[in-house]
Write a protein that holds these residues in place. Sequence first.
Motif, short mmCIF file in Angstrom:
data_model
loop_
_atom_site.label_atom_id
_atom_site.label_comp_id
_atom_site.label_asym_id
_atom_site.label_seq_id
_atom_site.Cartn_x
_atom_site.Cartn_y
_atom_site.Cartn_z
N LYS A 1 101.76 70.77 -16.73
CA LYS A 1 101.09 70.23 -17.90
C LYS A 1 101.12 71.27 -19.02
O LYS A 1 100.97 72.46 -18.79
N GLY B 1 107.34 66.58 -26.35
CA GLY B 1 107.36 65.11 -26.39
C GLY B 1 106.08 64.51 -25.83
O GLY B 1 105.49 65.03 -24.88
N PRO B 2 105.66 63.36 -26.38
CA PRO B 2 104.40 62.73 -25.96
C PRO B 2 104.49 62.03 -24.60
O PRO B 2 103.46 61.73 -23.99
N ASP B 3 105.71 61.74 -24.12
CA ASP B 3 105.86 61.01 -22.87
C ASP B 3 106.11 61.94 -21.68
O ASP B 3 106.49 61.49 -20.60
N ARG B 4 105.86 63.22 -21.83
CA ARG B 4 106.09 64.19 -20.76
C ARG B 4 105.16 63.91 -19.58
O ARG B 4 103.95 63.69 -19.75
N ILE B 5 105.70 63.91 -18.37
CA ILE B 5 104.90 63.75 -17.16
C ILE B 5 104.61 65.13 -16.58
O ILE B 5 105.33 66.10 -16.84
N ASP B 6 103.53 65.24 -15.80
CA ASP B 6 103.21 66.52 -15.19
C ASP B 6 102.62 66.29 -13.80
O ASP B 6 102.27 65.18 -13.42
N LYS C 1 108.77 72.64 -25.01
CA LYS C 1 108.83 72.62 -23.54
C LYS C 1 108.62 74.01 -22.95
O LYS C 1 109.16 75.00 -23.47
#
Length: 330
Positions: free
Chosen positions: A197, A270-275, A203
């Motif tokens: 996160k 980016g707003p759609d990044r998964i963690d 990035k």
Amino acid sequence: MRKHEVAVITGASAGVGRAAAREFARRGVHLGLIARHREALEATKTDIEAYGVKALVCEADVARSDQVEAAASAIERDLGPIDIWVNNAMVTIVSPIKQLQPDEVKQVTEVTYLGAVNGTLAALRRMLPRDRGTIVQVGSALSYRAIPLQAPYCGAKFAIRGFTDSLRSELLHDRSRIHVTMVQLPALNTPQFDWCKTRMPRKPRPVPPIFQPEIAARAIVWAARHRRRELFVGSSTVKAILANKIAPGLLDRVLGRKGYDAQQSDEPAGPDRIDNLWDTVRKGHDAHGRFDGEAKSNSSELWLTTHRAWMGAAALATLVLAHIASRSRR
């Protein structure tokens, strides 16, 4: 008499854990594999069974002591007594402290620090009655020198080192033959930088120099087979620890000036990044991350530190030959 060793690796689904599983398997060690993602663990199992060893997949959250204990029991039941336990599981968050939420700090601490504690306790319950076994804590240069933007992770690694030092002293007091060691790693090319996160605009990335996870894997296997108190991997690890001992205030200023940019790539997050802070991610489970083009596949420092006896013998032989040569010229 058993003809094989049994090792347990937490965080075995990707990164260092997956690389270490392969390295142990090459040496004929049967493996208990612990992580949250069963499909990724099954992929690791397929990898290592190609070496002719047995593996058991145990889906478990290391932050839950009951799940770790259940996994340990299942591994001993299926594979035999545990000889080596590697505490490797971790999560992190890249964020300024002022933006951290208490539950985020708690989660990093419970997985990274308490996960190692839970694994150590499960291992000790089985090793102490047999008076044998090795516990390997996967540490970091950050267990000696904290950096900005990863305070919860650095705090967890510091805590593991403190816990391990206490345990080591207690085992010596009890004259136990159980060995506990800690492997301090440099920046590595693993998928964690795609999963962690972040609240930063770009990035996350490891701070160079970057090493491939196979170097960490070789160090872990070596540490499991030798009674070294601690193993420092990579010249950058040694430099960070020494610099912090010599000039910690100067290092504070350097990291304050350069530490933010050094941990971010040029790509927007980016707003759609998964963690994976709260739950496992469903893709990208491999030993390597996206930095193959930058990562080193060898570490001269690791070779030197794991061949100290040879180096000492070579130095002694050189002195003897020099002495003989000087006498012959008289």
